[in-house]
Design an enzyme around this catalytic site. Structure first.
Site, PDB file in Angstrom:
ATOM      1  N   GLU A 259      32.017  42.068  32.300  1.00 58.98           N
ATOM      2  CA  GLU A 259      32.128  41.177  33.473  1.00 58.98           C
ATOM      3  C   GLU A 259      33.210  41.788  34.351  1.00 58.98           C
ATOM      4  O   GLU A 259      34.397  41.677  34.042  1.00 58.98           O
ATOM      5  CB  GLU A 259      32.533  39.769  33.041  1.00 58.98           C
ATOM      6  CG  GLU A 259      31.506  39.052  32.159  1.00 58.98           C
ATOM      7  CD  GLU A 259      30.277  38.587  32.907  1.00 58.98           C
ATOM      8  OE1 GLU A 259      30.264  38.659  34.153  1.00 58.98           O
ATOM      9  OE2 GLU A 259      29.323  38.162  32.245  1.00 58.98           O
ATOM     10  N   CYS A 293      37.101  36.685  40.418  1.00 62.34           N
ATOM     11  CA  CYS A 293      36.058  37.702  40.635  1.00 62.34           C
ATOM     12  C   CYS A 293      34.991  37.147  41.578  1.00 62.34           C
ATOM     13  O   CYS A 293      34.308  37.890  42.254  1.00 62.34           O
ATOM     14  CB  CYS A 293      35.448  38.095  39.306  1.00 62.34           C
ATOM     15  SG  CYS A 293      34.875  36.673  38.382  1.00 62.34           S
TER      16      CYS A 293
END
Ligand code: NAD
Length: 489
Positions: A259, A293
């Site tokens: 990720e 993010c």
């Protein structure tokens, strides 16, 4: 009753957790965990060496067979009990997150609710791991397909969501029957230590989860990754580090979940509900002080509404009090450290030299802590430096567009592909955007996509694999196929 900060810190374990024991690390100096709002040390904790890392892997490898054999219902109940314990202490977890990471308490409460949901979700998924049995096409055999745990996993997490990034990995790994070594970020390790103490209290057997905190991430992780007992690496962090870990993982052909970084476009069309777009933008930009993010990184706004959009965002941003997360008036906390703040200063300077203008903010504040003013930059030119980098702070660069094609091309003009946001009231256009925006996730008329029940993850250099949802547990399962001759012969 709410604890004082001192009482809360006294509850946080400060050692490594290996094989069910809290042990001293062999690193020369302890890790000093700072409060980014004051620069003061909150706690000093153990510092693991490569030797400690391998001891943690040994504990995980030794516990693997038994944990995989443990009844799914039992694995499920340990996760569920942990969920209940975290829920009953959510204020403590929220305070600790806010103290070590800096986010306002209200947001930290949101992270506890979100992060804890992964424990409940995967407690539910643990008992739904299925297989299949069928007749082979030619009828002469029976085909059985089963799911088995991958084996010991190494989880490396970032500093920005200290609870959620840990539970998003621990939940599915334990549900699938994998044991683990967990390495939280050295900037915010306290929440993971408190979480693991809670798992222990909920009855997690020794060795199933082991935690190492270290100031030498690379030197401590590399021997774990090159050890043949490890079967899986699951990483959340920057693309740069993810690429290095993928290279290291290739030598052992490890299963990998990555990720990585994002560069989310936030596209606002001329037909958008502008009030909704501005509130979505505030959320997508300022959640976690822009250090997510999923943070909106590039605002791509139709020429006819760009001015209005920028002014409304700037007005709201300029009224948000900066402060320590635990102060009830605070709406914006500090960024994580001085290096992060200097990066924001550099980005503003460069963007202005490339032709943009400041609408609000634009600089660091004086005094203690790593604060940076919420900032709107208008008329950012396509191709500007800031549009190619992950900002990781409260800066909103606005680019104008005129046609739908131009907006989509601008949105896709990045090596990243985690999430995109789009605001339009035209249903057909919305569907075209869903199909053409090259990201693993899209928020259509919303600035928030994260949900434990949804598959979170990116395409392109934003990563490999998905966390959460029905897909999340698959990252920790291997498929085993068995052929059996036709039993009637
Ligand atoms: P980072 O890559 O610097 O560090 C992440 C983790 O990796 C930390 O625990 C760090 O100690 C460790 N690490 C660093 N170098 C290492 C090495 N050589 N070997 C082993 N471990 C190493 O990232 P960060 O600054 O902690 O977090 C911010 C980044 O994380 C941003 O790029 C953000 O987009 C990304 N992120 C992604 C997601 C997602 O789900 N896609 C979620 C949160 C954060």
């Amino acid at each position: 009753m709410t604890l004082t900060e001192k009482e809360l810190l006294a509850k946080v374990p400060t050692k490594l957790y290996i094989g069910g024991n809290w042990v001293t690390g062999h690193g020369e100096k302890p890790i000093a965990v700072e409060d980014p709002a004051t620069g003061k040390v909150l706690l000093e904790i153990a510092n693991a060496t490569a030797e400690d890392g391998l001891a943690a892997l040994t504990a995980a490898a030794d516990a693997q067979v038994q944990w995989a054999k443990t009844a799914p219902r039992e694995r499920s109940e340990i996760l569920r009990r942990t969920f209940e314990l975290v829920r009953s202490r959510s204020e403590e977890f929220a305070m600790l997150i806010s103290m070590e990471m800096g986010k306002p308490l209200a947001e930290a409460r949101g992270e506890v609710a979100y992060g804890n949901e992964f424990l409940r979700w995967f407690a539910e998924e643990a008992v739904r791991i299925t297989g299949r049995y069928g007749v082979s096409p030619e009828g002469t055999g029976r085909m059985l397909v089963a799911q088995r745990p991958v084996g010991p996993a190494f989880a490396i997490t970032p500093w920005n969501f200290p609870l959620a990034m840990a539970t998003r990995k621990i939940g599915p790994a334990l549900a699938a029957g994998c044991t683990m070594v967990v390495k939280p970020a050295e900037l915010t390790p306290l929440t993971t230590l408190l979480l693991v103490a809670t798992l222990e209290e909920a009855g997690l057997p020794a060795g199933v989860v082991n935690v190492i905190t270290t100031s030498t991430s690379s030197a401590t992780s590399a021997p774990i990754i090159s050890d043949s007992r490890l079967r899986k690496i699951t990483f959340t962090g920057s693309t740069e580090v993810g690429v290095r870990l993928l290279e290291q993982s290739a030598k052992q052909v490890l299963r990998t979940s990555m990720e990585l970084g994002g560069n989310a476009p936030f596209v606002v069309f001329e037909d958008a509900d502008l009030d909704a777009a501005v509130s979505g933008a505030m959320l997508a930009k300022l959640r976690n002080i822009g250090q997510a993010c999923t943070a909106a990184n590039r605002f791509i706004v139709h020429d006819s509404v760009a001015e209005d959009f920028a002014n409304r965002m700037a007005e709201q941003m300029s009224q948000m009090p900066l402060g320590r997360g635990l102060d009830p008036d605070t709406k914006i906390g500090p960024v994580i450290n001085q290096k992060a703040r200097e990066n924001l200063e550099r980005l503003v300077k460069t963007t202005l030299s490339e032709g943009a203008a400041v609408v609000t903010g634009g600089k660091s504040t004086d005094g203690a802590g790593y604060f940076f003013e919420p900032t709107v930059l208008m008329d950012v030119k396509p191709g500007s430096t800031i549009l190619g980098e992950e900002i990781f702070g409260p800066i909103a660069p606005i680019v104008r567009f005129k046609t739908e094609k131009e907006a989509i091309d601008l949105a896709n003009d990045t090596v990243y592909g985690l999430v995109s946001y789009a605001y339009t009231q035209d249903l057909k256009r919305g569907l075209r955007l869903i199909e053409q925006l090259d990201t693993g996730m899209t928020g259509l008329n919303t600035g928030l996509v994260s949900n434990a029940a949804a598959p979170f993850g990116g395409v392109k250099q934003s990563g490999l694999g998905r966390e959460g949802g029905l897909e999340g547990i698959n990252e920790y399962l291997e498929t085993k196929y068995v052929m059996i001759p036709d039993p009637s012969n």
